[in-house]
Scaffold this motif. Structure first.
Motif, PDB file in Angstrom:
ATOM      1  N   VAL A 611      62.586  23.559  30.837  1.00  0.00           N
ATOM      2  CA  VAL A 611      63.388  24.568  30.127  1.00  0.00           C
ATOM      3  C   VAL A 611      64.818  23.905  30.219  1.00  0.00           C
ATOM      4  O   VAL A 611      65.671  23.824  29.431  1.00  0.00           O
ATOM      5  CB  VAL A 611      63.355  25.902  30.593  1.00  0.00           C
ATOM      6  N   PHE A 631      64.195  30.887  21.983  1.00  0.00           N
ATOM      7  CA  PHE A 631      63.611  31.146  23.201  1.00  0.00           C
ATOM      8  C   PHE A 631      62.662  32.341  22.841  1.00  0.00           C
ATOM      9  O   PHE A 631      63.078  33.296  22.158  1.00  0.00           O
ATOM     10  CB  PHE A 631      64.695  31.593  24.239  1.00  0.00           C
ATOM     11  N   SER A 667      68.598  38.496  28.148  1.00  0.00           N
ATOM     12  CA  SER A 667      67.552  37.326  27.900  1.00  0.00           C
ATOM     13  C   SER A 667      68.397  36.104  27.944  1.00  0.00           C
ATOM     14  O   SER A 667      67.970  34.956  28.102  1.00  0.00           O
ATOM     15  CB  SER A 667      67.032  37.699  26.528  1.00  0.00           C
ATOM     16  N   CYS A 671      67.570  32.632  29.931  1.00  0.00           N
ATOM     17  CA  CYS A 671      67.308  31.451  29.514  1.00  0.00           C
ATOM     18  C   CYS A 671      68.206  30.430  30.177  1.00  0.00           C
ATOM     19  O   CYS A 671      67.561  29.425  30.458  1.00  0.00           O
ATOM     20  CB  CYS A 671      67.458  31.445  27.956  1.00  0.00           C
ATOM     21  N   LEU A 676      63.349  32.203  30.773  1.00  0.00           N
ATOM     22  CA  LEU A 676      62.665  32.389  29.476  1.00  0.00           C
ATOM     23  C   LEU A 676      62.402  31.178  28.927  1.00  0.00           C
ATOM     24  O   LEU A 676      62.859  30.377  28.762  1.00  0.00           O
ATOM     25  CB  LEU A 676      64.012  32.874  28.593  1.00  0.00           C
ATOM     26  N   LYS A 678      61.198  28.046  26.404  1.00  0.00           N
ATOM     27  CA  LYS A 678      61.944  27.550  25.320  1.00  0.00           C
ATOM     28  C   LYS A 678      60.748  27.191  24.381  1.00  0.00           C
ATOM     29  O   LYS A 678      60.024  26.464  24.680  1.00  0.00           O
ATOM     30  CB  LYS A 678      62.738  26.296  25.922  1.00  0.00           C
TER      31      LYS A 678
END
Length: 1497
Positions: A611, A631, A667, A671, A676, A678
């Motif tokens: 990620v 994401f 969120s 990420c 989160l 991807k």
């Protein structure tokens, strides 16, 4: 020496030349002479060493040494040679030379005896003198010379045997066997003498956990760290006799054992040492890809302990073979007593054979069982480690596949089941071996009639299989229902505060009792099926016996008493195999299910490793860069959570993220953290990260440990962090400062304090990139302003900071503002730039401006920097009177009320000493007042009479031999036996059903009483008691009371009755048995009392050490994101390893202590049995009936097992009864005041006006903690809105809790509409009030069940409430509408949405008094404005008490109360307080305006 002179004269007279060198008498005489010299030499060495010790020449401090394999093998060979010669001596004396003694035979016997003594002395010498060898690497020189000489003599003897054999000279076979054995062992010892090493001095290992923190979840991680278990260095004799555990048992007999008294595990048994090997093995086999399968898991577990598993298989084979020696020899023994024997000393040989078989059986069985427990403990530990490590790396999506309770169950239940399976590991092939041995014996004794036994045994086993399947089905269902109940219990305990505030706790108790009622239905089926299974297992031996004897009659096989008794003993041995088969199959199935569950968990996806593309620190001027990023939390969803994200953040930038609730702000941070998943795009990061979550995650432990978070203490930096986060004053108030132990989930800290500790933790890490998820919502306005200025704009001025906020006033200072809508960045830029360009942002700012318009009375130029030190002297009006409340005489502001002080969370109470009789009595008399107990005992006495009678009948009524006329015919013999067997079976069934009924009723009553007590406990109990302690009692202890304790208590009584029956039968053959039975029983009782004090405390330590593992894992799951962000995974893994070893240590030594006791009891009972046999063979022929004597031997074969089981049962029962003791502890918790006081119930319309009067209110949470409120006096007018403000920790939430009587005042009172709230029932009070708590709580279930848990409202009313709290449209968009799923803790809803659900609850309830405790802290300003409007409309005419950190939320209040350190500092209308420019409230407002007006510049 006369013997050897005789040998010499015989040699001289019989040979004139060198022929005597080939004579066996010379060889044995020479060997005996040499071994006698060795014996004298060792004796001389021992005396010399004793003299040196007495003279003080020996150092008292001896270095610890590591015994190497050579040394252990040498000890083994010495002991083996000694044992081999003991056997030869006994056989030579009792069997081979039974017809008289010649000179050759006498010399041979003397050789064997001296060899046994000499090699035994060598073993003792090496074992005892090992520590004195110091740094010597080789064995003593003279000993090595002796081994070489012994090898040479052995070779010479073997060559002589070969020469004589070729000359056709007959030799006894034992001589050849002895010489071959001597050559092999001599060669082995000679090789060891040349190349072998003794060992070397080993230094103590350093503690595994370094750093400041030594305590985790109540377990001292350093305890017991200085010593390693003596087992790791024990010699063979010590290992076989379990003498290595003796020092610990002795210590436990003198004092109460604590964890520091229990030695550390050897590296092979500790998780720290074993896990790397297990992990490597699990990961090495990649033939099936990287996924973990059940097969790979089993394979890794096998190879973790494959040597021990094979070793236990060999031991299991030995003890099972040895256990059938006795039944095989009974017929021979009866015939010997009847005067029919093959040689003169056959009786002594039989006694010796019985005795040796018992010894071999005992030694091998005890060693096997201990090693099996050791294997199970090791396998459980590595599974716990694997599950824990997986929990740390699990992706968010994978985590949603299971609740935290289910994940914890992999560790608490499934790993434990694998541990328990170790007992059953070899059962299947052992059962086959037992059946084969039994049928072989039966065929030898009864011929073809054994085929009937085979058929009957097969039928009995087959009958058990469907029963076992049904039992397993019931057990699985029971486990499933228990999981459901425990999940509900865990959730209820976690949210007990809100339940009590809402008055819902009894509703949730009834819900849990409802789960338990369903569980009890299956429990009843389970115990009844267990009763039937018990009935079948007890009836099976009688069924097999009847079938076998019936076949004998049909086939004409004579039924002689010796053969009958041998058959009965053999079939009795089969009872275990018959009953164990279904149980073993069930265990295998259950273990496979557990391994499948663990494997499926280990197969779950981890966080995507790709990620984030981490760039080397300092290699780029860009800190965070996202290009075309998409994401999604749910990979299967077509809609991404974050869409088309493009973001570039340079080092040192301040980036603010804003937007409405549910827009994707958190969120976006997730990420950047790599949490989160991807789906496309790139994400680059340059530098280290620190993260502050929206919901504070605080570990159990000291505040200092939470801030340091695994890094070294830098006092200067630490103090700076405390100052920046305004924590110093809070720590001064706490009695123990930063050493205060934080309760579970930070229960003894306010929301603001928890958030500031989180920020301090992040600051102390000195990271490059800081991610803040709305941290200022939980703190007051002044503190929030201070943190923003001093931390974000001050301390972190050179750092990259990305922060989410709902407070518009914090946006202008950002270099970049991101506005999010539906997962997209809709606007990005400087504050002033985007202010002119978009409607989304204008909506937020417009709501903020509207809120600020109420502050227009404040002059813009007001000095907001005025010293806060003046606040202590501000005078406020209270009810028209002046009240001066300051920290007079206490300049530091530190609270010191002179009251008792102590930590909120105390170490778990552990009852010490023996379990009192009152606990047993309470357990026995709980169900029906104990009325069933005498009936159960009476039925079992009848069963014992029938069983003993049936065996006695078979022995008495059958002839001893074929030439003796039987008293009755064969048909009558079997029919009477059949009738008595049926009576036995009926008694067993009645006894099992009565026992089940009593046990079931007792378990039900214990459950209800404990849960009622817990749910009626005051909130202080839950604040100071980690939920793991309660859950342990509701699960582990309740299971023990449900399924184990009834049978433990019953078996104790039944075995005592059985023992008395055996003694009575044995005394029929020889009353002299009492001569040894009484002292042996006394010795057994003494051993049991000596052992039990240590075993009891070890068992309690096992219980105490289990909860911290579960608690630590639960905390880790909740805080996994924070742990990963700070790169602390390895430290948490280490802590888990040490906590697991802290649990394994007492469990390992408990197993050793148990085997220590059983081994000694086995020895005593074997001596008793041998004594009984010796008496029988010494009695003149014809004095006793051989058949009755044979029956005594048959019963005597089970004596050691039964005697062991009785004492073991006493110990096990006492260990199990601790569960009753622990449940009774929580069944007598001091309760809250009554829910309803019938004589003083308020009117239905109360409160009609809603006026709240508070007079001199003083509150502390527990007697050992300082006062929180120190004399508050004020009045909240009815129908008006009162705002409460004050610094974090000033007592705002405590005041609210006191109004709800969550905490009872120490002094003062509160009245509502003139009624003292302390005079009415809690339910009447709390059901009349409404509250939106500081921490938004949602329960697992649906939206409907969360809004209306009591099921009092219609769907239309619920929809109206949802629309009013701005959630109606969101819920309508969900497919299931009101039945939309709410996951555990409401994790699938944002914090803001959860807060709105809480708002919906009060809108449904419509109480006259409403309390808002930071109700809008987690929503944006626009939503806050809508909520405030809704509240004004829906609660007009109601008393609204608001605690808020946003000044705008309290500014439209009719009155404002400002608290400071538990005292009223100011209380008046906002207008009057604002008129006084020096008032604290004015300063707060001015400061708020000052920071908020920046965006207008």
């Amino acid at each position: 020496m006369n013997l050897f002179a005789l040998e010499s004269s015989l040699l001289l007279s019989s040979a004139t030349h060198f022929d005597f060198l080939l004579k066996p008498i010379f060889l044995h005489g020479f060997s005996a002479s040499l071994h006698l010299v060795l014996l004298l030499f060792l004796l001389l060495l021992w005396v010399t060493n004793r003299v040196k010790e007495a003279g003080g020449e020996r150092s008292k401090e001896r270095p610890k040494q590591r015994k190497v394999l050579w040394y252990k093998l040498t000890l083994a060979f010495c002991l083996l040679v000694s044992a081999f010669n003991v056997v030869l001596s006994l056989l030579s004396y009792g069997y081979w030379n039974g017809n008289g003694w010649s000179e050759d035979q006498l010399v041979t016997l003397s050789d064997y005896v001296v060899k046994a003594l000499a090699w035994g002395a060598t073993y003792v010498y090496l074992n005892c003198q090992f520590i004195n060898f110091g740094e010597r690497k080789r064995f003593p020189f003279l000993l090595r010379i002796w081994w070489g000489f012994y090898f040479s003599v052995s070779c010479y003897s073997l060559v002589t045997d070969i020469i004589l054999f070729r000359k056709h000279v007959s030799l006894p076979s034992q001589c050849l066997v002895s010489d071959v054995f001597s050559v092999i062992t001599g060669l082995s010892l000679f090789i060891m003498g040349i190349w072998g090493r003794i060992g070397g001095i080993t230094l103590l290992e350093e503690p595994l956990l370094k750093g400041e923190s030594n305590v985790s979840n109540g377990v001292d991680l350093k305890k017991g760290g200085d010593t390693v278990t003596p087992y790791s260095n024990a010699g063979i004799f010590s290992v076989l006799t379990f003498s290595w555990i003796s020092p610990l048992i002795a210590a436990g007999n003198k004092k109460t054992l604590d964890l520091e008294d229990v030695p550390q595990l050897d590296s092979d048994d500790s998780l720290v040492g074993a896990f790397p090997n297990f992990k490597n093995r699990l990961e090495s086999d990649d033939s099936e890809g990287s996924r973990v399968t059940t097969f790979k898991l089993v394979k890794a577990l096998f190879f973790l302990a494959w040597k021990d598993i094979l070793w236990t298989a060999l031991l299991a084979f030995i003890y099972n073979v040895a256990s059938f020696v006795g039944p095989y020899l009974i017929d021979d023994f009866v015939q010997y007593l009847n005067g029919q024997y093959e040689f003169k000393n056959e009786g002594y040989f039989l006694v010796m054979a019985f005795f040796v078989a018992k010894l071999v059986e005992s030694v091998s069985q005890r060693r096997c069982f201990f090693k099996l427990q050791q294997v199970g403990l090791r396998q459980r530990a590595v599974l716990v480690g694997a599950v824990y490590n997986k929990g740390l790396t699990l992706s968010i999506q994978s985590k949603r596949s299971y609740t935290s309770g289910e994940i914890i169950n992999f560790m608490a239940v499934d790993a434990e089941r694998v541990d328990e399976y170790s007992w059953y590991m070899h059962d299947l092939w052992i059962i086959a071996l037992q059946v084969a041995l039994a049928l072989s014996i039966l065929y030898t004794k009864l011929g073809l009639a054994s085929l009937a036994a085979l058929v009957a045994t097969s039928l009995a086993m087959l009958a058990n299989i469907p029963l076992a399947k049904r039992l397993k089905k019931f057990q699985d269902k029971l486990m499933e229902l228990k999981d459901t109940r425990m999940r509900a219990t865990s959730e209820t305990l976690r949210n007990m505060r809100i339940l009590k505030l809402q008055g819902w706790e009894m509703k949730f108790l009834s819900k849990i009792i409802g789960f338990r009622n369903v569980e009890e239905g299956w429990l009843k089926r389970c115990v009844n099926m267990k009763a039937i299974t018990t009935f079948v297992s007890w009836v099976a031996p009688s069924f097999v016996s009847i079938a076998t004897f019936g076949a004998c009659i049909l086939l004409g096989v004579p039924l002689e008493s010796g053969k009958i008794l041998s058959a009965l003993a053999t079939i009795s041995n089969l009872q275990g195999a018959i009953s164990d088969l279904p149980n073993s199959i069930s265990q295998i199935t259950q273990t496979k299910v557990s391994l499948d569950r663990i494997a499926s968990f280990l197969q779950l996806d981890d966080l995507q490793p790709d990620v984030i593309e981490n760039l080397p620190r300092g290699s780029s001027d860009t800190a965070v860069e996202i290009v075309d990023g998409n994401f999604s939390w749910d990979s299967s969803s077509s809609t991404a959570t974050l869409k088309d994200i493009n973001l570039k953040v340079h080092h040192g930038m301040k980036v603010a993220i804003c937007g409405t609730i549910g827009s994707g702000k958190s969120s976006l941070l997730s990420c950047i953290l790599g949490e989160l998943p991807k789906t496309s795009g790139t994400l680059k990061l340059c530098g280290t990260k620190a993260y502050v979550s929206q919901s504070p995650w605080i570990q159990s432990g000291k505040i200092e440990e939470n801030i340091l978070f695994g890094t070294e203490m830098d006092r200067e930096r630490y103090n700076k962090v405390l100052e920046d986060c305004t924590l110093k004053k809070d720590l001064e108030i706490l009695s123990f400062g930063d050493q205060t132990i934080v309760g579970e989930r930070g229960t003894n800290l306010s929301g603001g304090q928890k958030q500031r500790i989180q920020i301090a933790r992040a600051l102390y890490q000195d990271a490059d990139i800081y991610l803040f998820d709305d941290p200022f919502s939980a703190v007051d306005a002044h503190t929030g302003s201070h943190l923003f200025k001093e931390v974000l704009l001050g301390t972190l001025s050179s750092k990259t900071v990305i922060y989410v906020t709902h407070q518009v006033e914090f946006l202008p200072a950002a270099d970049l503002v991101l506005v999010m809508t539906d997962g997209k960045i809709t606007q990005a830029g400087k504050y002033n730039d985007i202010l002119k360009s978009g409607t989304d942002f204008m909506e937020l700012v417009g709501a903020h401006k509207k809120a600020l318009s109420a502050l227009s009375t404040v002059e813009p130029g007001f000095d907001s920097e005025q010293s806060t030190g003046e606040r202590g002297s501000v005078v406020g009006s209270v009810g028209g009177k002046l009240q001066k409340e300051g920290n007079q005489g206490n300049e530091s502001g530190k609270v010191d009320d002179g009251g008792p002080k102590g930590q909120l969370v105390q170490e778990e109470e552990r009852v010490k000493g023996e379990v009192g009789f009152s606990i047993y009595w309470k357990y026995l008399t709980t169900a029906y007042g104990g009325a069933l107990v005498p009936f159960i005992l009476l039925v079992h006495i009848l069963f014992q009479i029938f069983q003993n009678g049936s065996d006695y009948w078979m022995a008495w009524a059958s002839p001893v031999s074929a030439d003796v006329k039987p008293p009755v015919g064969s048909f009558t013999l079997v029919v009477v036996y059949l009738v008595l067997a049926i009576a036995c079976a009926f008694a067993v069934l009645v006894k099992a059903l009565l026992l089940n009924k009593a046990g079931y009723k007792t378990a039900t009553l214990f459950f209800e009483k404990m849960h009622s007590s817990i749910f009626r406990a005051p909130m202080s109990f839950f604040d100071s008691t980690p939920s793991g302690r309660i859950l342990n009692r509701a699960s582990t202890d309740q299971t023990a009371v449900d399924l184990n304790i009834p049978y433990q208590v019953g078996d104790f009584a039944f075995n005592i009755i059985y023992l008395l029956g055996i003694i009575v039968v044995m005394s029929q053959a020889s009353w002299q048995i009492y001569i040894i039975c009484i002292p042996v029983l006394a010795a057994c009782i003494w051993y049991q009392r000596y052992y039990i004090s240590s075993a009891r405390e070890l068992s309690r330590l096992i219980g105490v050490c289990k909860a911290p593992i579960i608690q630590h894992f639960a905390e880790t799951i909740l805080g996994a994101t924070t742990i990963r962000c700070f790169d602390q995974e390895s430290r948490f893994r280490e802590t888990n390893m040490i906590l697991t070893d802290c649990y394994s240590r007492p469990k390992f030594h408990f197993a050793g202590a148990m085997e220590w006791l059983i081994f000694r009891l086995d020895m005593l009972s074997s001596i008793t049995f041998a004594f009984c046999l010796f008496l029988l063979i010494c009695v003149p022929e014809g004095v006793i009936n051989p058949a009755i004597a044979g029956l005594a031997v048959t019963y005597g074969l089970t004596l050691n097992t039964l005697q062991t089981w009785i004492v073991l049962n006493i110990c096990s029962m006492e260990n199990q009864i601790i569960s009753v003791e622990r449940m009774l502890q929580y069944s007598n918790i001091p309760t809250e005041p009554p829910l309803v006081i019938e004589t003083n119930r308020p009117e239905h319309s109360w409160p009609s006006h809603g006026e709240v009067n508070i007079l001199n209110l003083q509150v502390r949470y527990t007697p050992h903690l300082p006062l929180v409120l120190r004399g508050v006096t004020c009045t909240f007018p009815g129908g008006l809105k009162t705002g409460i403000v004050g610094r974090t920790g000033s007592g705002k939430s405590t005041l609210i809790q006191t109004i709800f009587r969550m905490v009872e005042p120490e002094a003062g009172q509160i009245t509502i509409d003139g009624l003292n709230i302390s005079s009415i029932g809690l339910h009447d009070l709390r059901s009349s009030l409404s509250i939106i708590p500081q921490e938004p709580i949602m329960f697992e279930g649906t939206i409907r069940s969360n809004l209306d848990p009591l099921e009092e409202y219609t769907d239309q009313q619920i929809w109206e409430a949802l629309d009013k709290c701005q959630l109606g449209e969101q819920v309508r968009r969900n497919e299931h509408k009101l039945d939309s799923t709410v996951s555990e803790n409401g994790d699938n809803w944002s914090i803001g949405q959860r807060q709105l659900i809480c708002m919906g609850r009060v809108l449904l309830k419509k109480s006259k008094i409403l309390v808002l405790d930071e109700a809008t802290a987690s929503v944006d300003t626009a939503t806050d404005s809508l909520i405030q409007t809704t509240l004004r409309e829906q609660f007009s005419g109601c008393t609204v008490i608001t605690i808020a950190h946003r000044i705008t939320s309290v500014l439209d209040s009719d009155m404002v109360l400002l608290l400071n350190h538990g005292l009223v500092e100011e209380y008046d209308s906002p207008a009057k307080l604002l008129e006084n420019k020096s008032s604290s409230f004015s300063q707060l407002v001015a400061e708020y305006i000052s920071r908020s007006s920046l965006h207008d510049c």
